[in-house]
Enzyme design. Structure first.
Site, PDB file in Angstrom:
ATOM      1  N   ASP A 171       7.014  -1.307  -0.971  1.00 57.93           N
ATOM      2  CA  ASP A 171       7.608  -1.029  -2.280  1.00 57.93           C
ATOM      3  C   ASP A 171       7.099   0.294  -2.842  1.00 57.93           C
ATOM      4  OD1 ASP A 171       8.988  -3.623  -2.511  1.00 57.93           O
ATOM      5  OD2 ASP A 171       6.960  -4.439  -2.644  1.00 57.93           O
ATOM      6  N   ASP A 206       1.997   4.445  -2.003  1.00 57.26           N
ATOM      7  CA  ASP A 206       2.320   5.088  -3.278  1.00 57.26           C
ATOM      8  C   ASP A 206       1.316   4.760  -4.372  1.00 57.26           C
ATOM      9  OD1 ASP A 206       3.994   2.917  -5.351  1.00 57.26           O
ATOM     10  OD2 ASP A 206       3.496   2.308  -3.308  1.00 57.26           O
ATOM     11  N   ASP A 213       2.739   1.012   3.279  1.00 54.32           N
ATOM     12  CA  ASP A 213       3.154   0.168   2.171  1.00 54.32           C
ATOM     13  C   ASP A 213       4.690   0.091   2.187  1.00 54.32           C
ATOM     14  OD1 ASP A 213       2.806  -1.232  -0.375  1.00 54.32           O
ATOM     15  OD2 ASP A 213       3.716   0.558  -1.248  1.00 54.32           O
ATOM     16  N   LYS A 272      -4.976  -5.406  -0.210  1.00 52.88           N
ATOM     17  CA  LYS A 272      -5.446  -4.043  -0.466  1.00 52.88           C
ATOM     18  C   LYS A 272      -6.010  -3.946  -1.884  1.00 52.88           C
ATOM     19  CE  LYS A 272      -1.278  -2.606   0.378  1.00 52.88           C
ATOM     20  NZ  LYS A 272      -0.053  -1.781   0.511  1.00 52.88           N
TER      21      LYS A 272
END
Length: 263
Positions: A13, A211, A11, A186
């Protein structure tokens, strides 16, 4: 088992960057992946940027990337729309970059309320205005059309905290139209499968890093690969106690993961 990993699906961000600032340890981790003959692919649900825009952004980070380095929710959505609707007209609520990405894949898109629209698609739109919201609500309430969105993320991490993401935009629309979209990004396992097919690595050699538990980690679980959560974005250690999306590994940051895997 970590040291056997060769394909890293990351990922962006909250995992390796916040806005335009890299999180500590990111460059060291990327260099490690290249040093072992591995491959990193960024699997982001952020649909505000096209792959070309991400390449420009990552060049400023001094991270080596090309078009094969990204599988974005914009890209996955473009493929889905093209394969599902061919040249039929799609109404889009999204950024200019997202619209350009769809057109690049020959998706017939419009921002107007044309009569021949068959589907409405929503992306994470940091150029959002109320007229856009009003237009899509009118379409979904008055026409029998399909409804698709790029990703279910409720918030996007920033340097100061969080801002509403695509999932929150769709929740706002949902209160008015009483409908939920089909989410393409996702945690859809298709994202992992696209990366495996593209690279030729096995599931055993693959690690998803992110995250968010309900998108990043869920995506890895759905795709049948190991996962690692980092606590530099949305998820917290406390969240691990009650989640149905249990990661294989957890680290405070990408730096801690790098130190664990490289030494």
């Amino acid at each position: 088992m970590l040291k056997d990993k060769k394909l890293f699906l990351l990922d962006i961000d909250g995992t390796i960057a916040l806005d335009t600032k890299l999180i500590a340890g990111t460059l060291e981790f990327m260099n490690y992946v290249l040093s072992i003959g591995g491959k990193y692919i960024f699997i982001t649900n952020n649909s505000t940027k096209s792959i070309e825009d991400y390449i420009i952004k990552f060049e400023k980070f001094d991270i080596k990337v090309d078009k094969t380095s990204f599988v974005t929710s914009s890209y996955a959505t473009a493929l889905y729309l093209r394969e599902t609707y061919d040249d039929k007209k799609i109404f889009v609520l999204g950024t200019k970059s997202f619209i350009e990405e769809l057109r690049r894949f020959n998706v017939n898109v419009t921002e107007e309320q044309d009569d021949d629209i068959v589907c409405a698609v929503v992306g994470f739109d940091n150029e959002l205005n109320y007229k856009k919201v009003e237009n899509i609500c009118e379409l979904l309430l008055t026409r029998n059309i399909d409804y698709v969105a790029t990703n279910p993320d409720l918030v996007c991490p920033t340097t100061f905290g969080f801002i509403p993401d695509c999932g929150s935009i769709c929740e706002m629309i949902g209160h008015a139209v009483k409908r939920e979209p089909l989410y393409i990004g996702k945690p859809n396992k298709t994202i992992v499968e696209m990366c495996l097919e593209q690279t030729g690595f096995s599931r055993e050699e693959t690690l998803v890093i992110g995250d968010r538990l309900y998108t990043d980690i869920a995506c890895g679980i759905n795709g049948g690969v190991d996962t690692a959560v980092v606590f530099t974005g949305e998820a917290t250690k406390e969240d691990l106690k009650n989640t149905e999306f249990k990661p294989t590994y957890s680290f405070s940051s990408i730096k801690e993961l790098y130190e664990e895997i490289a030494f």
